[in-house]
Design a protein around this motif. Structure first.
Motif, PDB file in Angstrom:
ATOM      1  N   UNK A  12      61.060  67.400  76.876  1.00  0.00           N
ATOM      2  CA  UNK A  12      61.802  66.169  77.189  1.00  0.00           C
ATOM      3  C   UNK A  12      63.312  66.388  77.217  1.00  0.00           C
ATOM      4  N   UNK A  13      63.796  67.448  76.551  1.00  0.00           N
ATOM      5  CA  UNK A  13      65.243  67.684  76.591  1.00  0.00           C
ATOM      6  C   UNK A  13      65.653  68.582  77.751  1.00  0.00           C
ATOM      7  N   UNK A  14      64.727  69.404  78.263  1.00  0.00           N
ATOM      8  CA  UNK A  14      65.077  70.317  79.358  1.00  0.00           C
ATOM      9  C   UNK A  14      64.962  69.678  80.739  1.00  0.00           C
ATOM     10  N   UNK A  15      64.296  68.542  80.834  1.00  0.00           N
ATOM     11  CA  UNK A  15      64.108  67.891  82.131  1.00  0.00           C
ATOM     12  C   UNK A  15      64.650  66.466  82.044  1.00  0.00           C
ATOM     13  N   UNK A  16      65.330  65.990  83.101  1.00  0.00           N
ATOM     14  CA  UNK A  16      65.929  64.647  83.036  1.00  0.00           C
ATOM     15  C   UNK A  16      64.894  63.526  82.921  1.00  0.00           C
ATOM     16  N   UNK A  17      63.760  63.658  83.621  1.00  0.00           N
ATOM     17  CA  UNK A  17      62.743  62.599  83.594  1.00  0.00           C
ATOM     18  C   UNK A  17      61.374  63.238  83.372  1.00  0.00           C
ATOM     19  N   UNK A  18      60.722  62.832  82.272  1.00  0.00           N
ATOM     20  CA  UNK A  18      59.400  63.372  81.934  1.00  0.00           C
ATOM     21  C   UNK A  18      58.453  62.209  81.676  1.00  0.00           C
ATOM     22  N   UNK A  19      57.293  62.272  82.307  1.00  0.00           N
ATOM     23  CA  UNK A  19      56.262  61.261  82.084  1.00  0.00           C
ATOM     24  C   UNK A  19      55.015  61.944  81.529  1.00  0.00           C
ATOM     25  N   UNK A  20      54.659  61.562  80.312  1.00  0.00           N
ATOM     26  CA  UNK A  20      53.382  61.991  79.733  1.00  0.00           C
ATOM     27  C   UNK A  20      52.362  60.979  80.214  1.00  0.00           C
ATOM     28  N   UNK A  77      63.616  59.765  79.382  1.00  0.00           N
ATOM     29  CA  UNK A  77      64.747  59.984  80.279  1.00  0.00           C
ATOM     30  C   UNK A  77      65.858  60.625  79.458  1.00  0.00           C
ATOM     31  N   UNK A  78      66.289  61.807  79.888  1.00  0.00           N
ATOM     32  CA  UNK A  78      67.331  62.575  79.190  1.00  0.00           C
ATOM     33  C   UNK A  78      67.000  62.741  77.709  1.00  0.00           C
ATOM     34  N   UNK A  79      65.750  63.046  77.415  1.00  0.00           N
ATOM     35  CA  UNK A  79      65.346  63.316  76.045  1.00  0.00           C
ATOM     36  C   UNK A  79      65.061  62.099  75.196  1.00  0.00           C
ATOM     37  N   UNK A  80      65.316  60.895  75.733  1.00  0.00           N
ATOM     38  CA  UNK A  80      65.103  59.666  74.973  1.00  0.00           C
ATOM     39  C   UNK A  80      63.809  58.989  75.396  1.00  0.00           C
ATOM     40  N   UNK A  81      63.042  58.521  74.424  1.00  0.00           N
ATOM     41  CA  UNK A  81      61.812  57.795  74.716  1.00  0.00           C
ATOM     42  C   UNK A  81      62.171  56.422  75.263  1.00  0.00           C
TER      43      UNK A  81
END
Length: 103
Positions: A12-20, A77-81
């Motif tokens: 989540x910190x290495x990618x700007x937008x992550x969806x689990x 987004x940017x490491x924040x839930x």
């Protein structure tokens, strides 16, 4: 912190937008995950990283503990839930999500 929590944190910190999510962006395997993908597409997100929690039981459990949030999908987004599908939908309707994703 467990190995899976470390992996989630790195992701989540290495990618700007992550969806689990359940399934993939191309083939979501639950309605909420499908809705989450639709919302992100509508926001014009191009560099989305998705993690299919159905492929790894440790990640599926670990993400719930990591965020202290019981359901999937989960948007970071940017490491924040940010939240799940309902929160994403509310933020999308208000325009808040688009602003967050553009910043």
């Amino acid at each position: 912190m467990s190995e899976v929590h470390n992996w989630i944190k790195e992701t989540v910190t290495q990618h700007p937008v992550v969806l689990f999510m359940k399934g993939t962006a191309q083939f979501p395997q639950c309605g909420f995950s499908g809705r989450a993908i639709q919302i992100l597409k509508a926001c014009g997100v191009n560099d989305l990283v998705t993690v299919n929690v159905l492929e790894d039981q440790e990640v599926r459990q670990g993400i719930k503990e990591f965020s202290n949030w019981p359901t999937i999908p989960q948007l970071y987004v940017k490491g924040e839930f940010v939240g799940g599908a309902d929160i994403m939908n509310e933020m999308y309707q208000s325009g808040e999500l688009q602003t967050l994703l553009k910043s």
